[in-house]
Write an enzyme that holds these catalytic residues in place. Structure first.
Site, PDB file in Angstrom:
ATOM      1  N   HIS A 138       0.845  -1.197   0.000  1.00 38.19           N
ATOM      2  CA  HIS A 138       0.000   0.000   0.000  1.00 38.19           C
ATOM      3  C   HIS A 138       0.881   1.249   0.000  1.00 38.19           C
ATOM      4  CE1 HIS A 138      -2.271   3.150   2.394  1.00 38.19           C
ATOM      5  NE2 HIS A 138      -3.086   2.935   1.377  1.00 38.19           N
ATOM      6  N   ASN A 139       0.502   2.254  -0.779  1.00 33.68           N
ATOM      7  CA  ASN A 139       1.266   3.505  -0.856  1.00 33.68           C
ATOM      8  C   ASN A 139       2.775   3.231  -0.839  1.00 33.68           C
ATOM      9  OD1 ASN A 139      -1.148   4.779  -0.938  1.00 33.68           O
ATOM     10  ND2 ASN A 139      -0.964   5.867   1.014  1.00 33.68           N
ATOM     11  N   GLU A 168       1.669   0.198  -5.447  1.00 36.56           N
ATOM     12  CA  GLU A 168       0.713   1.281  -5.599  1.00 36.56           C
ATOM     13  C   GLU A 168       1.441   2.561  -6.002  1.00 36.56           C
ATOM     14  OE1 GLU A 168      -1.896   1.772  -2.284  1.00 36.56           O
ATOM     15  OE2 GLU A 168      -2.977   3.399  -3.288  1.00 36.56           O
ATOM     16  N   ASP A 170       0.385   6.550  -6.548  1.00 36.24           N
ATOM     17  CA  ASP A 170      -0.605   7.642  -6.490  1.00 36.24           C
ATOM     18  C   ASP A 170      -0.106   8.792  -7.356  1.00 36.24           C
ATOM     19  OD1 ASP A 170      -2.097   6.237  -4.728  1.00 36.24           O
ATOM     20  OD2 ASP A 170      -1.899   7.630  -3.052  1.00 36.24           O
ATOM     21  N   HIS A 183       1.270  11.168  -1.520  1.00 37.39           N
ATOM     22  CA  HIS A 183      -0.034  10.935  -0.921  1.00 37.39           C
ATOM     23  C   HIS A 183      -0.796  12.256  -0.949  1.00 37.39           C
ATOM     24  CE1 HIS A 183      -2.515   8.921   2.491  1.00 37.39           C
ATOM     25  NE2 HIS A 183      -3.041   8.755   1.319  1.00 37.39           N
ATOM     26  N   GLU A 217      -3.289   4.921  -8.976  1.00 40.82           N
ATOM     27  CA  GLU A 217      -4.313   5.819  -8.466  1.00 40.82           C
ATOM     28  C   GLU A 217      -4.146   7.114  -9.242  1.00 40.82           C
ATOM     29  OE1 GLU A 217      -6.527   5.197  -5.843  1.00 40.82           O
ATOM     30  OE2 GLU A 217      -5.843   3.127  -6.118  1.00 40.82           O
TER      31      GLU A 217
END
Ligand SMILES: *[C@@H]1O[C@H](CO)[C@@H](O)[C@H](O)[C@H]1NC(C)=O
Ligand SMILES: *[C@@H]1O[C@H](CO)[C@@H](O)[C@H](O)[C@H]1NC(C)=O
Ligand SMILES: *[C@@H]1O[C@H](CO)[C@@H](O)[C@H](O)[C@H]1NC(C)=O
Length: 588
Positions: A138-139, A168, A170, A183, A217
């Site tokens: 995640h992230n 991931e 973003d 983020h 994302e």
């Protein structure tokens, strides 16, 4: 025992004087020290040695059959172990094993609790992607917390080195016309999208050749989405999957084997693979995570966030065809309900759930969730409230067959121990085949009622925790010696969750001896992980962590085994170990 050690000492001196003898004097002293501390190993050796000094090839065979339950291995197994571990050439030539060789064997990979067969690539890699647990991060770009932490390509390097297969990214508009990764709506630092993709290109297949999935994302403008698509194509080249593997519309997902060496983009897509409705851009939500909305609800953290995060999400982005076209087998699809997904779902649809949403569904409809996950892939990500980058327990999600359970890899602890434990099998390739009960979309498996399955066969796991070796000190207080105890934790279906511990031994980290037997009933062994934790007992304050080791139940070897402890961040603590005797029987 002193007498035994002296006998062995004499044998060793004899070997040492022999010109073909193998042990140098330094090694010899080392072994002598180890042996005097390993009374329980000497006793075991004596029990099987016909002449009290060596294990003949037959003695060793008997030990392997009676204790290690390796009787079904080839006749040559005992001989192989002598060849591999006996340090004395004379003994080796004579097909015997000395106590040195015996200790070498017990502390080696063959003597480990983790079956070395299962450390190799042993699973069928030709099943559709949905039938695997996929190591997911995640992230991935964050090295620290989720609010002010540093972003770095180092996060991608570390995750890929650990076998992670779903990263991931973003993406937000950058100021120089190039997308950046961070983020959004926080003070985390920004890195260039281009740098991330260059890093992925370099490290993607260093630890595993199986496919890497980029969970994108996308919060970029049309212009910068075009830049993103171009960068992906330019930098990844042939590694980037740009069409279905046979050029046809898939009725089932391809396998990790078929996708070897490929990088897949996961994201929103305009239409499906069936109807390429190119001139109708998708508008609306183009990202499938909504953790910032969760953040906004939390008034405490909101105070410290940049002001734009308090504006509700009203920007409706447009997805460009360029980026959409790169999404082949991993299309983000909003989840309505199981019925809807069963009727309208495509094999390449993936829905993402926050941990709280996933937990709610597990509580209300675990069996339906498991069945859904036998048909298509589900991704679960940590709650947006976990601003400290803490993790949720992935086991709850694996129990219902969720494939991509995304964790904050930068945060060491129980949850990452479980992730590392599950993915330590199958050559650490990042893909673990789900158990049969979770692959069958025709027959329902209810994780709340494991006893209802057709081939229900619960097992009794008996662990005699015998001793510990050379446990590290845990704090820097002068003269502080640990008071160690062992806790065994079982993770699995709710019915299997259990912990038991030994008593603690005062002031002995060098060679504590517990000789305590712990017993567990395991209803669904295919899904269980066993975690051994050693802690320093402290009456006044919280116990200190010393080391741990997590192993899938299905990879455990019976008999007298060593457990090689790992530190909090997963690195080896050699020569720290536990010595146990494992017995697995069917529950009557
Ligand atoms: C394992 O436990 C069972 C039941 O207590 C016992 O009958 C059996 O002998 C044990 N096996 C070994 C190898 O110790
Ligand atoms: C070799 O094995 C034989 C029979 O087991 C034994 O009598 C002899 O002492 C052994 N020799 C050595 C050097 O260990
Ligand atoms: C533990 O068991 C071993 C083997 O049976 C025995 O030699 C030893 O004395 C025992 N130690 C303790 C502390 O009970």
């Amino acid at each position: 025992t002193t007498l035994h050690c002296e006998t062995i000492l004499k044998v060793n001196i004899h070997l040492n004087q022999n010109p073909t003898g193998f042990l140098g004097s330094e090694e010899f002293v080392h072994f002598y020290k180890m042996l005097t501390q390993r009374k329980e190993v000497v006793e075991l050796f004596q029990e099987y040695s016909s002449d009290g000094q060596t294990l003949s090839h037959c003695d060793l065979e008997e030990f392997l059959r009676e204790e290690q339950l390796e009787g079904d291995r080839s006749q040559e197994h005992a001989l192989e172990l002598i060849q591999r571990y006996e340090p004395s050439d004379t003994a080796k030539a004579n097909h015997t094993m000395s106590i040195d060789g015996f200790l070498m064997y017990l502390t080696s990979a063959d003597g480990s609790i983790f079956n070395s067969e299962d450390q190799r690539l042993y699973q069928d890699m030709t099943q559709p992607l949905k039938h695997y647990f996929i190591s997911s991060s995640h992230n991935t770009y964050l090295l620290e917390d989720q609010l002010k932490g540093r972003s770095s390509v180092e996060g991608y390097i570390q995750a890929l080195k650990r076998g992670c297969r779903c990263l991931e990214i973003d993406c937000w508009d950058g100021s120089s016309g190039e997308p950046v990764v961070y983020h959004g709506h926080t003070f985390t630092s920004k890195i260039l999208f281009k740098d991330v993709i260059n890093t992925v290109a370099k490290y993607a297949f260093k630890t595993s050749e199986y496919p890497v999935i980029l969970s994108i994302e996308n919060r970029c403008s049309v212009e910068q989405q075009k830049v993103m698509a171009q960068l992906l194509k330019d930098i990844l080249g042939d590694m980037l999957l740009r069409t279905t593997i046979d050029g046809k519309v898939p009725s089932v997902l391809p396998s990790p084997e078929e996708l070897k060496g490929k990088i897949l983009v996961k994201g929103k897509k305009i239409g499906g693979l069936e109807s390429l409705d190119a001139d109708n851009p998708v508008s609306g939500e183009v990202s499938d995570e909504d953790d910032s909305s969760e953040l906004r609800r939390d008034s405490l953290t909101t105070e410290s966030l940049p002001s734009d995060s308090k504006v509700s999400r009203c920007v409706h982005s447009i997805l460009t065809k360029e980026l959409s076209d790169l999404v082949i087998y991993c299309k983000n699809e909003h989840f309505n309900n199981f019925e809807h997904a069963r009727i309208h779902g495509k094999p390449y649809d993936i829905s993402s759930f926050s941990e709280s949403k996933a937990r709610k569904i597990i509580k209300e409809a675990a069996a339906d969730f498991a069945q859904h996950n036998a048909r298509q892939i589900t991704r679960v990500y940590p709650s947006g409230l976990r601003t400290d980058s803490s993790n949720f327990c992935p086991q709850d999600m694996w129990n219902v067959g969720c494939q991509m359970v995304a964790l904050n890899f930068q945060t060491a602890g129980l949850e990452m121990d479980l992730n590392d434990g599950l993915f330590s099998q199958n050559n650490r390739c990042g893909y673990v085949l789900k158990p049969e009960i979770l692959r069958n979309s025709e027959q329902q498996f209810n994780p709340d009622k494991p006893q209802d399955r057709k081939d229900y066969c619960p097992l009794i796991l008996t662990i005699q925790v015998i001793s510990g070796q050379q446990l590290p000190k845990v704090n820097n207080k002068v003269g502080s010696i640990v008071d160690p105890f062992v806790r065994v934790e079982i993770y699995g279906l709710p019915a299997d969750q259990a912990t038991q511990e030994t008593s603690y031994i005062e002031n002995n980290g060098l060679n504590p001896c517990w000789n305590e037997t712990l017993e567990f009933a395991v209803h669904t062994p295919e899904l269980a992980l066993i975690r051994f934790v050693v802690e320093d007992y402290d009456m006044a304050t919280k116990n200190d962590f010393i080391g741990q080791y997590t192993v899938p139940f299905s990879c455990i070897q019976s008999g007298y085994r060593h457990i090689h402890l790992l530190s909090k961040d997963g690195t080896s603590l050699r020569p720290s170990s536990l010595f146990v005797n494992i017995n697995i029987t069917e529950a009557s």
